[in-house]
Design a protein around this motif. Structure first.
Motif, PDB file in Angstrom:
ATOM      1  N   LEU A 176      48.398 125.286  22.015  1.00 57.07           N
ATOM      2  CA  LEU A 176      48.704 126.596  21.448  1.00 57.07           C
ATOM      3  C   LEU A 176      47.456 127.461  21.298  1.00 57.07           C
ATOM      4  CD1 LEU A 176      51.401 125.624  18.806  1.00 57.07           C
ATOM      5  CD2 LEU A 176      51.748 126.949  20.907  1.00 57.07           C
ATOM      6  N   PHE A 177      46.373 126.872  20.812  1.00 61.45           N
ATOM      7  CA  PHE A 177      45.169 127.676  20.615  1.00 61.45           C
ATOM      8  C   PHE A 177      44.463 127.999  21.929  1.00 61.45           C
ATOM      9  CE2 PHE A 177      45.614 126.352  16.131  1.00 61.45           C
ATOM     10  CZ  PHE A 177      45.593 127.618  15.555  1.00 61.45           C
ATOM     11  N   GLN A 178      44.651 127.171  22.958  1.00 63.05           N
ATOM     12  CA  GLN A 178      44.128 127.549  24.271  1.00 63.05           C
ATOM     13  C   GLN A 178      44.842 128.787  24.804  1.00 63.05           C
ATOM     14  OE1 GLN A 178      44.188 124.381  27.140  1.00 63.05           O
ATOM     15  NE2 GLN A 178      42.232 123.570  26.437  1.00 63.05           N
ATOM     16  N   LEU A 179      46.122 128.896  24.504  1.00 59.27           N
ATOM     17  CA  LEU A 179      46.890 130.034  25.002  1.00 59.27           C
ATOM     18  C   LEU A 179      46.468 131.358  24.366  1.00 59.27           C
ATOM     19  CD1 LEU A 179      50.393 128.338  25.163  1.00 59.27           C
ATOM     20  CD2 LEU A 179      49.045 129.125  27.118  1.00 59.27           C
ATOM     21  N   VAL A 180      45.962 131.311  23.127  1.00 57.66           N
ATOM     22  CA  VAL A 180      45.567 132.562  22.468  1.00 57.66           C
ATOM     23  C   VAL A 180      44.076 132.862  22.613  1.00 57.66           C
ATOM     24  CG1 VAL A 180      47.480 132.616  20.855  1.00 57.66           C
ATOM     25  CG2 VAL A 180      45.374 131.514  20.168  1.00 57.66           C
ATOM     26  N   LYS A 181      43.261 131.857  22.736  1.00 62.35           N
ATOM     27  CA  LYS A 181      41.820 131.955  23.032  1.00 62.35           C
ATOM     28  C   LYS A 181      40.927 132.574  21.973  1.00 62.35           C
ATOM     29  CE  LYS A 181      42.007 131.543  27.992  1.00 62.35           C
ATOM     30  NZ  LYS A 181      43.177 130.745  27.902  1.00 62.35           N
ATOM     31  N   VAL A 182      41.353 133.611  21.274  1.00 66.72           N
ATOM     32  CA  VAL A 182      40.483 134.279  20.297  1.00 66.72           C
ATOM     33  C   VAL A 182      41.214 134.491  18.981  1.00 66.72           C
ATOM     34  CG1 VAL A 182      39.133 135.489  22.059  1.00 66.72           C
ATOM     35  CG2 VAL A 182      41.116 136.601  21.066  1.00 66.72           C
ATOM     36  N   SER A 238      35.493 128.102  36.900  1.00 68.20           N
ATOM     37  CA  SER A 238      35.076 126.791  37.402  1.00 68.20           C
ATOM     38  C   SER A 238      36.288 125.873  37.570  1.00 68.20           C
ATOM     39  CB  SER A 238      34.082 126.142  36.444  1.00 68.20           C
ATOM     40  OG  SER A 238      34.750 125.692  35.273  1.00 68.20           O
ATOM     41  N   GLU A 239      36.113 124.838  38.369  1.00 69.66           N
ATOM     42  CA  GLU A 239      37.190 123.859  38.577  1.00 69.66           C
ATOM     43  C   GLU A 239      37.549 123.151  37.264  1.00 69.66           C
ATOM     44  OE1 GLU A 239      39.174 123.371  41.294  1.00 69.66           O
ATOM     45  OE2 GLU A 239      38.123 125.155  41.967  1.00 69.66           O
ATOM     46  N   ILE A 240      36.548 122.908  36.414  1.00 70.92           N
ATOM     47  CA  ILE A 240      36.814 122.268  35.115  1.00 70.92           C
ATOM     48  C   ILE A 240      37.729 123.157  34.280  1.00 70.92           C
ATOM     49  CG2 ILE A 240      35.742 121.538  32.931  1.00 70.92           C
ATOM     50  CD1 ILE A 240      35.023 119.573  35.012  1.00 70.92           C
ATOM     51  N   LYS A 241      37.357 124.424  34.141  1.00 69.35           N
ATOM     52  CA  LYS A 241      38.181 125.338  33.342  1.00 69.35           C
ATOM     53  C   LYS A 241      39.550 125.532  33.980  1.00 69.35           C
ATOM     54  CE  LYS A 241      35.762 128.275  30.253  1.00 69.35           C
ATOM     55  NZ  LYS A 241      35.483 129.670  29.883  1.00 69.35           N
ATOM     56  N   LYS A 242      39.590 125.611  35.283  1.00 68.23           N
ATOM     57  CA  LYS A 242      40.861 125.797  35.988  1.00 68.23           C
ATOM     58  C   LYS A 242      41.833 124.670  35.651  1.00 68.23           C
ATOM     59  CE  LYS A 242      41.943 127.555  40.487  1.00 68.23           C
ATOM     60  NZ  LYS A 242      41.555 127.610  41.879  1.00 68.23           N
ATOM     61  N   LYS A 243      41.305 123.452  35.528  1.00 70.03           N
ATOM     62  CA  LYS A 243      42.159 122.305  35.233  1.00 70.03           C
ATOM     63  C   LYS A 243      42.498 122.193  33.744  1.00 70.03           C
ATOM     64  CE  LYS A 243      42.694 117.355  35.523  1.00 70.03           C
ATOM     65  NZ  LYS A 243      42.335 116.116  36.165  1.00 70.03           N
ATOM     66  N   TYR A 244      41.495 122.328  32.889  1.00 68.67           N
ATOM     67  CA  TYR A 244      41.679 121.974  31.481  1.00 68.67           C
ATOM     68  C   TYR A 244      42.048 123.136  30.574  1.00 68.67           C
ATOM     69  CZ  TYR A 244      39.926 117.388  32.632  1.00 68.67           C
ATOM     70  OH  TYR A 244      39.780 116.140  33.180  1.00 68.67           O
ATOM     71  N   TRP A 245      41.904 124.356  31.054  1.00 71.47           N
ATOM     72  CA  TRP A 245      42.095 125.526  30.210  1.00 71.47           C
ATOM     73  C   TRP A 245      43.447 126.153  30.500  1.00 71.47           C
ATOM     74  CZ3 TRP A 245      38.430 126.799  26.634  1.00 71.47           C
ATOM     75  CH2 TRP A 245      38.582 128.011  25.981  1.00 71.47           C
ATOM     76  N   LEU A 246      44.321 126.227  29.504  1.00 73.35           N
ATOM     77  CA  LEU A 246      45.607 126.892  29.686  1.00 73.35           C
ATOM     78  C   LEU A 246      45.425 128.405  29.668  1.00 73.35           C
ATOM     79  CD1 LEU A 246      48.002 124.808  27.423  1.00 73.35           C
ATOM     80  CD2 LEU A 246      48.252 125.183  29.881  1.00 73.35           C
ATOM     81  N   GLU A 247      46.082 129.085  30.583  1.00 67.48           N
ATOM     82  CA  GLU A 247      46.081 130.541  30.654  1.00 67.48           C
ATOM     83  C   GLU A 247      47.497 131.031  30.370  1.00 67.48           C
ATOM     84  OE1 GLU A 247      43.610 132.634  31.096  1.00 67.48           O
ATOM     85  OE2 GLU A 247      42.085 131.090  31.439  1.00 67.48           O
ATOM     86  N   ALA A 248      47.655 131.867  29.360  1.00 64.28           N
ATOM     87  CA  ALA A 248      48.992 132.346  28.990  1.00 64.28           C
ATOM     88  C   ALA A 248      49.713 132.988  30.171  1.00 64.28           C
ATOM     89  CB  ALA A 248      48.895 133.322  27.819  1.00 64.28           C
ATOM     90  N   SER A 249      48.984 133.693  31.010  1.00 62.62           N
ATOM     91  CA  SER A 249      49.611 134.374  32.149  1.00 62.62           C
ATOM     92  C   SER A 249      50.127 133.413  33.212  1.00 62.62           C
ATOM     93  CB  SER A 249      48.615 135.339  32.795  1.00 62.62           C
ATOM     94  OG  SER A 249      47.520 134.612  33.337  1.00 62.62           O
TER      95      SER A 249
END
Length: 192
Positions: free
Chosen positions: A168-174, A2-13
């Motif tokens: 930092l915790f967004q980058l690891v996710k689990v 989603s656009e929300i996740k695309k903006k607010y969620w950091l992706e390590a890759s």
């Protein structure tokens, strides 16, 4: 996604850390409460990005006059340090080339001064289509009012205003994997 996740969620890759102008001769002029917060959190972010194998870029504004990156953050400059004269990192060709090499589309921004080089860089990165996560507890200015105004302007321009642990915790996710264990260990060492 989603656009929300695309903006607010950091992706390590997709992520890279940008450490803007944390230099010797600027330190004494900073609001010391903001600076102490930066001094605690920027090394934590650097260690986290290193643990995750993610790219980092550091910049120095006119090092002849303002000195070099402070000793506590020298590890950020090992990978890539760009000398610049423009306030915005994006105004420097060397920075643009280094950023392109990371292949990152999300830039986690820390450093000083929040209302000058950091803010101008954030706006330029947003204008170039990058996702920008400005870490509010890892930036500093000489005056708290300038810092607060810069945070508000960055948010209004479209930057995600975040904190060290959130990023930092967004980058690891689990939980439960090696990346989580590495980040969790770093965060437990944090004093505030």
């Amino acid at each position: 996604m989603s656009e929300i996740k695309k903006k607010y969620w950091l992706e390590a890759s997709q992520a890279a850390l940008l450490v803007v102008d944390v230099q010797d001769k600027l330190v004494g002029a900073m609001d010391q409460q903001l600076y102490q917060q930066l001094l605690q959190n920027v090394p934590l972010l650097i260690a986290g990005f290193k643990a995750l194998g993610l790219p980092m870029i550091a910049t120095e504004q006119y090092s002849k006059g303002l000195g070099h990156t402070i000793a506590e953050l020298q590890s950020a400059t090992e990978q890539c340090c760009i000398e610049k004269l423009t306030f915005s990192c994006c105004g420097d060709d060397g920075f643009a080339d280094a950023l392109k090499k990371t292949q990152a589309r999300q830039i986690v921004v820390v450093g000083m001064e929040t209302h000058v080089c950091v803010l101008q860089t954030v706006i330029d990165l947003l204008d170039q289509g990058y996702g920008v996560h400005l870490v509010r507890d890892a930036v500093s200015s000489r005056f708290a009012g300038d810092y607060a105004n810069a945070i508000a302007l960055a948010a209004a321009a479209g930057a995600v205003i975040t904190t060290t642990e959130t990023a930092l915790f967004q980058l690891v996710k689990v939980a439960g994997n090696d990346d989580f264990k590495a980040i969790s260990k770093l965060v437990r060492q944090r004093t505030q």
